[in-house]
Design a protein around this motif. Structure first.
Motif, PDB file in Angstrom:
ATOM      1  N   PHE A   1      30.751  46.202  34.724  1.00  0.00           N
ATOM      2  CA  PHE A   1      31.839  46.553  35.637  1.00  0.00           C
ATOM      3  C   PHE A   1      33.064  45.683  35.387  1.00  0.00           C
ATOM      4  CE2 PHE A   1      34.289  47.213  39.401  1.00  0.00           C
ATOM      5  CZ  PHE A   1      33.954  48.494  39.823  1.00  0.00           C
ATOM      6  N   ILE A   2      32.863  44.390  35.209  1.00  0.00           N
ATOM      7  CA  ILE A   2      34.002  43.499  34.970  1.00  0.00           C
ATOM      8  C   ILE A   2      34.653  43.831  33.635  1.00  0.00           C
ATOM      9  CG2 ILE A   2      34.667  41.102  34.582  1.00  0.00           C
ATOM     10  CD1 ILE A   2      32.593  40.280  36.631  1.00  0.00           C
ATOM     11  N   ALA A   3      33.844  44.178  32.635  1.00  0.00           N
ATOM     12  CA  ALA A   3      34.406  44.585  31.346  1.00  0.00           C
ATOM     13  C   ALA A   3      35.263  45.835  31.515  1.00  0.00           C
ATOM     14  CB  ALA A   3      33.287  44.844  30.344  1.00  0.00           C
ATOM     15  N   LYS A   4      34.832  46.744  32.375  1.00  0.00           N
ATOM     16  CA  LYS A   4      35.598  47.949  32.650  1.00  0.00           C
ATOM     17  C   LYS A   4      36.906  47.617  33.359  1.00  0.00           C
ATOM     18  CE  LYS A   4      34.129  50.626  35.978  1.00  0.00           C
ATOM     19  NZ  LYS A   4      35.231  50.787  36.960  1.00  0.00           N
TER      20      LYS A   4
ATOM     21  N   ASP B   1      30.753  52.477  41.707  1.00  0.00           N
ATOM     22  CA  ASP B   1      29.777  52.352  40.635  1.00  0.00           C
ATOM     23  C   ASP B   1      30.466  52.374  39.280  1.00  0.00           C
ATOM     24  OD1 ASP B   1      30.407  54.999  40.119  1.00  0.00           O
ATOM     25  OD2 ASP B   1      28.532  55.811  40.912  1.00  0.00           O
ATOM     26  N   LEU B   2      29.706  52.389  38.219  1.00  0.00           N
ATOM     27  CA  LEU B   2      30.262  52.323  36.871  1.00  0.00           C
ATOM     28  C   LEU B   2      30.996  53.605  36.481  1.00  0.00           C
ATOM     29  CD1 LEU B   2      27.331  50.531  34.997  1.00  0.00           C
ATOM     30  CD2 LEU B   2      29.531  49.547  35.676  1.00  0.00           C
TER      31      LEU B   2
ATOM     32  N   ASN C   1      25.316  39.201  44.567  1.00  0.00           N
ATOM     33  CA  ASN C   1      25.553  38.424  43.338  1.00  0.00           C
ATOM     34  C   ASN C   1      24.318  37.643  42.911  1.00  0.00           C
ATOM     35  OD1 ASN C   1      28.128  39.331  42.860  1.00  0.00           O
ATOM     36  ND2 ASN C   1      29.156  37.488  43.588  1.00  0.00           N
ATOM     37  N   ASP C   2      23.178  38.323  42.882  1.00  0.00           N
ATOM     38  CA  ASP C   2      21.926  37.683  42.477  1.00  0.00           C
ATOM     39  C   ASP C   2      21.841  37.647  40.955  1.00  0.00           C
ATOM     40  OD1 ASP C   2      19.226  36.703  42.622  1.00  0.00           O
ATOM     41  OD2 ASP C   2      19.087  37.653  44.590  1.00  0.00           O
ATOM     42  N   ASN C   3      20.788  37.043  40.445  1.00  0.00           N
ATOM     43  CA  ASN C   3      20.718  36.815  38.997  1.00  0.00           C
ATOM     44  C   ASN C   3      19.585  37.566  38.320  1.00  0.00           C
ATOM     45  OD1 ASN C   3      18.592  35.374  39.990  1.00  0.00           O
ATOM     46  ND2 ASN C   3      19.164  33.409  39.092  1.00  0.00           N
ATOM     47  N   PHE C   4      19.080  38.658  38.923  1.00  0.00           N
ATOM     48  CA  PHE C   4      18.074  39.435  38.207  1.00  0.00           C
ATOM     49  C   PHE C   4      18.772  40.361  37.210  1.00  0.00           C
ATOM     50  CE2 PHE C   4      18.803  41.580  42.299  1.00  0.00           C
ATOM     51  CZ  PHE C   4      19.154  42.861  41.896  1.00  0.00           C
ATOM     52  N   ASP C   5      18.022  40.813  36.224  1.00  0.00           N
ATOM     53  CA  ASP C   5      18.603  41.455  35.047  1.00  0.00           C
ATOM     54  C   ASP C   5      19.480  42.655  35.369  1.00  0.00           C
ATOM     55  OD1 ASP C   5      17.403  39.597  33.462  1.00  0.00           O
ATOM     56  OD2 ASP C   5      15.701  40.851  32.874  1.00  0.00           O
ATOM     57  N   GLN C   6      19.009  43.545  36.234  1.00  0.00           N
ATOM     58  CA  GLN C   6      19.773  44.769  36.506  1.00  0.00           C
ATOM     59  C   GLN C   6      21.118  44.467  37.155  1.00  0.00           C
ATOM     60  OE1 GLN C   6      16.072  46.546  38.242  1.00  0.00           O
ATOM     61  NE2 GLN C   6      17.034  48.471  37.629  1.00  0.00           N
ATOM     62  N   MET C   7      21.146  43.481  38.024  1.00  0.00           N
ATOM     63  CA  MET C   7      22.413  43.137  38.665  1.00  0.00           C
ATOM     64  C   MET C   7      23.353  42.460  37.681  1.00  0.00           C
ATOM     65  SD  MET C   7      23.248  40.994  42.157  1.00  0.00           S
ATOM     66  CE  MET C   7      23.064  42.416  43.223  1.00  0.00           C
ATOM     67  N   LEU C   8      22.842  41.554  36.867  1.00  0.00           N
ATOM     68  CA  LEU C   8      23.684  40.870  35.894  1.00  0.00           C
ATOM     69  C   LEU C   8      24.269  41.861  34.894  1.00  0.00           C
ATOM     70  CD1 LEU C   8      21.515  37.685  35.182  1.00  0.00           C
ATOM     71  CD2 LEU C   8      23.624  37.821  36.533  1.00  0.00           C
ATOM     72  N   THR C   9      23.478  42.833  34.473  1.00  0.00           N
ATOM     73  CA  THR C   9      23.955  43.847  33.531  1.00  0.00           C
ATOM     74  C   THR C   9      25.031  44.706  34.163  1.00  0.00           C
ATOM     75  OG1 THR C   9      21.812  43.921  32.408  1.00  0.00           O
ATOM     76  CG2 THR C   9      23.279  45.805  32.094  1.00  0.00           C
ATOM     77  N   PHE C  10      24.806  45.139  35.411  1.00  0.00           N
ATOM     78  CA  PHE C  10      25.802  45.954  36.105  1.00  0.00           C
ATOM     79  C   PHE C  10      27.115  45.192  36.251  1.00  0.00           C
ATOM     80  CE2 PHE C  10      28.156  47.321  39.782  1.00  0.00           C
ATOM     81  CZ  PHE C  10      28.057  48.704  39.759  1.00  0.00           C
ATOM     82  N   LYS C  11      27.027  43.939  36.673  1.00  0.00           N
ATOM     83  CA  LYS C  11      28.237  43.152  36.896  1.00  0.00           C
ATOM     84  C   LYS C  11      29.007  42.945  35.601  1.00  0.00           C
ATOM     85  CE  LYS C  11      29.770  38.977  39.302  1.00  0.00           C
ATOM     86  NZ  LYS C  11      29.340  37.782  40.053  1.00  0.00           N
ATOM     87  N   GLU C  12      28.292  42.661  34.515  1.00  0.00           N
ATOM     88  CA  GLU C  12      28.941  42.458  33.227  1.00  0.00           C
ATOM     89  C   GLU C  12      29.684  43.718  32.783  1.00  0.00           C
ATOM     90  OE1 GLU C  12      27.712  41.403  28.585  1.00  0.00           O
ATOM     91  OE2 GLU C  12      26.245  41.190  30.207  1.00  0.00           O
TER      92      GLU C  12
ATOM     93  N   GLU D   1      19.828  63.348  54.835  1.00  0.00           N
ATOM     94  CA  GLU D   1      20.139  62.196  55.677  1.00  0.00           C
ATOM     95  C   GLU D   1      18.843  61.534  56.119  1.00  0.00           C
ATOM     96  OE1 GLU D   1      22.835  60.973  59.567  1.00  0.00           O
ATOM     97  OE2 GLU D   1      22.370  63.076  59.166  1.00  0.00           O
ATOM     98  N   GLY D   2      18.805  60.203  56.022  1.00  0.00           N
ATOM     99  CA  GLY D   2      17.604  59.459  56.381  1.00  0.00           C
ATOM    100  C   GLY D   2      16.693  59.137  55.207  1.00  0.00           C
ATOM    101  N   THR D   3      17.044  59.629  54.007  1.00  0.00           N
ATOM    102  CA  THR D   3      16.237  59.346  52.821  1.00  0.00           C
ATOM    103  C   THR D   3      16.388  57.887  52.418  1.00  0.00           C
ATOM    104  OG1 THR D   3      16.536  61.614  52.014  1.00  0.00           O
ATOM    105  CG2 THR D   3      15.815  59.967  50.411  1.00  0.00           C
ATOM    106  N   THR D   4      15.272  57.227  52.163  1.00  0.00           N
ATOM    107  CA  THR D   4      15.304  55.845  51.699  1.00  0.00           C
ATOM    108  C   THR D   4      15.672  55.804  50.220  1.00  0.00           C
ATOM    109  OG1 THR D   4      13.662  55.120  53.323  1.00  0.00           O
ATOM    110  CG2 THR D   4      13.944  53.745  51.376  1.00  0.00           C
ATOM    111  N   ILE D   5      16.646  54.972  49.875  1.00  0.00           N
ATOM    112  CA  ILE D   5      17.137  54.885  48.504  1.00  0.00           C
ATOM    113  C   ILE D   5      17.412  53.428  48.131  1.00  0.00           C
ATOM    114  CG2 ILE D   5      18.176  57.195  48.478  1.00  0.00           C
ATOM    115  CD1 ILE D   5      20.895  55.801  49.007  1.00  0.00           C
ATOM    116  N   ASP D   6      17.505  53.166  46.841  1.00  0.00           N
ATOM    117  CA  ASP D   6      18.030  51.897  46.315  1.00  0.00           C
ATOM    118  C   ASP D   6      19.411  52.181  45.741  1.00  0.00           C
ATOM    119  OD1 ASP D   6      15.521  50.823  46.864  1.00  0.00           O
ATOM    120  OD2 ASP D   6      14.808  51.093  44.810  1.00  0.00           O
ATOM    121  N   PHE D   7      20.341  51.243  45.895  1.00  0.00           N
ATOM    122  CA  PHE D   7      21.666  51.438  45.314  1.00  0.00           C
ATOM    123  C   PHE D   7      22.286  50.102  44.934  1.00  0.00           C
ATOM    124  CE2 PHE D   7      22.021  51.613  49.969  1.00  0.00           C
ATOM    125  CZ  PHE D   7      22.954  50.634  50.242  1.00  0.00           C
ATOM    126  N   ILE D   8      23.223  50.168  43.992  1.00  0.00           N
ATOM    127  CA  ILE D   8      23.934  48.985  43.515  1.00  0.00           C
ATOM    128  C   ILE D   8      25.398  49.369  43.333  1.00  0.00           C
ATOM    129  CG2 ILE D   8      23.455  49.483  41.065  1.00  0.00           C
ATOM    130  CD1 ILE D   8      23.276  46.442  40.620  1.00  0.00           C
ATOM    131  N   GLY D   9      26.313  48.440  43.652  1.00  0.00           N
ATOM    132  CA  GLY D   9      27.728  48.749  43.532  1.00  0.00           C
ATOM    133  C   GLY D   9      28.598  47.508  43.599  1.00  0.00           C
TER     134      GLY D   9
END
Length: 539
Positions: A247-250, A173-174, A234-245, A137-145
């Motif tokens: 997830f929606i395909a799923k 997540d995926l 809903n930003d347009n950098f590569d990692q977010m666009l790839t994740f969104k594509e 608890e308290g660990t700094t992390i990056d996450f996407i979902g």
């Protein structure tokens, strides 16, 4: 602009010298206020990243703002000469480094337009690792979902006595792992404003840079840090666009997802029950039966949840005869549905009988609420029944998983519609259901439910409900405010009251509007039109 000279990477600097030049980008920035004076900034803190993706914290004290502050902006690329290393003694570190850079009088800073490094460097964690307590608890992390549900923004009290804002969300997540996210203050405001905006995208993906692992009442989840976190929607950098594509395909490929129409916005369960809209009704009762003579699922549109019908296209053969094309074609029954490539998705509409001390009523449990109790999707349960049929056995009238609903005492938010009143239809769609003990206790204290009438019970058996046809028992006690209003009385004779009497009783209690047909608890907003569950049930 001065000549850059030789650039030193952050991994190569040390405390032995300050005679080096670095090229960095500010990827996060926040301000520390003066103690006892929230209007004045004591220090600007930053996270810097070089072109190799290495990160380090940095700080600039208020006495040097006149020299450096104009350069200190998020996403600004800077050439910095002679920045000394200092000990990072802060108890909370965004970057796990015991040293940081400082700006002091002899440091030189200028903007740089030539950046050859990455835009961002995320180290996204897996939700399953958060839930399995891999991180402290308290660990700094990056996450996407993917935002499955966004609840209503709430006021909260801080430890220092000031007011704040809190917003709860559920991310997926995926790998279909869900985790609870809590956003605070400005992060909560920004997210809430986006989710309720009229022109937002239906499918919402967020990424958080420098978030944190947190626990609440023993449950592990994630949150923003109060300092340093960056939120991307809903930003347009590569990692977010790839994740969104992906997830929606799923979502499109899966007929079992309840999030197909987009990210939902709903109010909290507590708010739904404790601050109920007058046009809605709260019922507190026990689920005593599953109505077995009605279908417990339907084929819903992959866009708007309305009923889907299969169309058969005929064509003329060369010999002059007609035939039906093999290709299946589907049409949504909702004329306002925005979907183009419509296909059916199996969805719950479980008819249940709910009883209290005054009567029994039929309610319909739809996808979002049914999944909380049943634990399997409608598609999964249909597949199980299909396997039983292959063995030449006769399947049950409804899946055995529904037995978990029986004898549950719950609070239900239902909506009495104009259709219910004018047609004396006593089947009501459920907006929200909960068996949370604390909420039931609050409702009991608010309306003294246990004191209304606990002398009798209908005590009907499962077989009684299967044979009764749902026509012999009227509604229970309904609540629209501080007073309770019996829609049907406590005698068996009144169970047969006429449709006109029922219309009169309900008409007196509720403000009825033309066109009300939604069973949603609050507007559940997506990029397109969403058909209400109750309208679906009537199709």
């Amino acid at each position: 602009m001065e000549e850059q000279g030789e650039i030193t990477f952050l991994n190569d600097i040390d405390a032995l010298s300050t005679n080096y030049t670095i090229k960095v980008k500010i990827i996060s920035l926040w301000r520390k206020k003066m103690k006892g004076n929230e209007r004045e900034t004591y220090r600007i803190d930053m996270v810097l990243m070089d072109e190799m993706g290495t990160k380090i914290q940095a700080s600039c004290l208020h006495r040097l703002f006149s020299k450096f502050e104009r350069h200190l902006n998020v996403d600004e690329c800077l050439i910095i000469k002679r920045p000394p290393l200092a000990a990072n003694t802060a108890s909370f570190k965004i970057v796990p480094n015991n040293q940081k850079l400082s700006f002091y009088y002899h440091t030189f800073v200028e903007k740089c337009s030539n950046w050859d490094g990455p835009q961002f460097v995320f180290d996204f964690v897996d939700f399953k690792d958060v839930l399995s307590q891999r991180y402290k608890e308290g660990t700094t992390i990056d996450f996407i979902g993917y935002v499955v549900v966004c609840y209503k923004i709430e006021d909260t009290n801080k430890k220092n006595g000031t007011k704040g804002k809190r917003l709860n969300l559920k991310l997926q997540d995926l790998e279909n792992v869900e985790v609870d996210l809590t956003l605070w203050d400005n992060y909560a405001k920004d997210m809430s404003s986006y989710m309720v905006s009229q022109d937002r995208e239906a499918h919402v993906v967020i990424a958080v840079h420098f978030g944190v692992v947190k626990t609440y009442k023993g449950k592990w989840g994630i949150s923003n840090n109060f300092d340093g976190t960056r939120l991307f929607i809903n930003d347009n950098f590569d990692q977010m666009l790839t994740f969104k594509e992906k997830f929606i395909a799923k979502l499109v490929a899966s007929a079992e997802s309840s999030s197909h129409v987009g990210s939902f916005v709903i109010c909290s369960v507590e708010d739904e029950f404790m601050n109920n809209d007058p046009k809605k009704v709260i019922i507190v009762g026990t689920i005593v039966a599953i109505v077995s003579y009605k279908m417990w699922y339907y084929d819903g549109c992959n866009y708007c949840k309305s009923k889907v019908e299969q169309n058969f296209e005929t064509y003329d053969r060369e010999d002059g005869t007609s035939d039906v094309r093999d290709e299946k074609m589907y049409q949504c029954s909702n004329k306002d549905c925005p979907g183009k490539d419509v296909f059916p998705m199996s969805r719950f509409k479980i008819p249940i009988r709910v009883q209290d001390s005054t009567g029994t009523v039929t309610l319909t449990l739809f996808d979002h609420e049914a999944l909380k109790f049943v634990g399997k999707t409608a598609k999964e349960l249909i597949q199980i029944q299909d396997e039983i049929l292959k063995t030449n056995e006769v399947p049950r009238a409804y899946p055995v998983e529904f037995e978990t609903l029986l004898n549950l005492k719950c609070a239900f938010v239902i909506r009495v519609t104009y259709f219910n009143i004018t047609n004396a239809v006593e089947n009501y769609g459920i907006s929200v259901v909960t068996n949370d003990v604390d909420i039931l206790d609050q409702l009991n204290k608010k309306w003294k439910i246990d004191q209304i009438d606990v002398s009798d019970s209908f005590a009907m058996s499962q077989s009684d409900f299967q044979d009764a046809g749902g026509e012999t028992a009227k509604d229970g006690v309904s609540y629209t405010g501080d007073n309770s209003t019996p829609v049907s009385k406590d005698s068996v004779a009144d169970l047969y009251q006429s449709s006109s009497d029922l219309k009169h009783n309900l008409g007196d209690v509720y403000a009825i509007e033309d066109g009300i047909g939604s069973s949603e608890s609050k507007p559940r907003i997506s990029g397109g039109s969403i058909c209400s569950d109750e309208a679906i049930a009537n199709n």
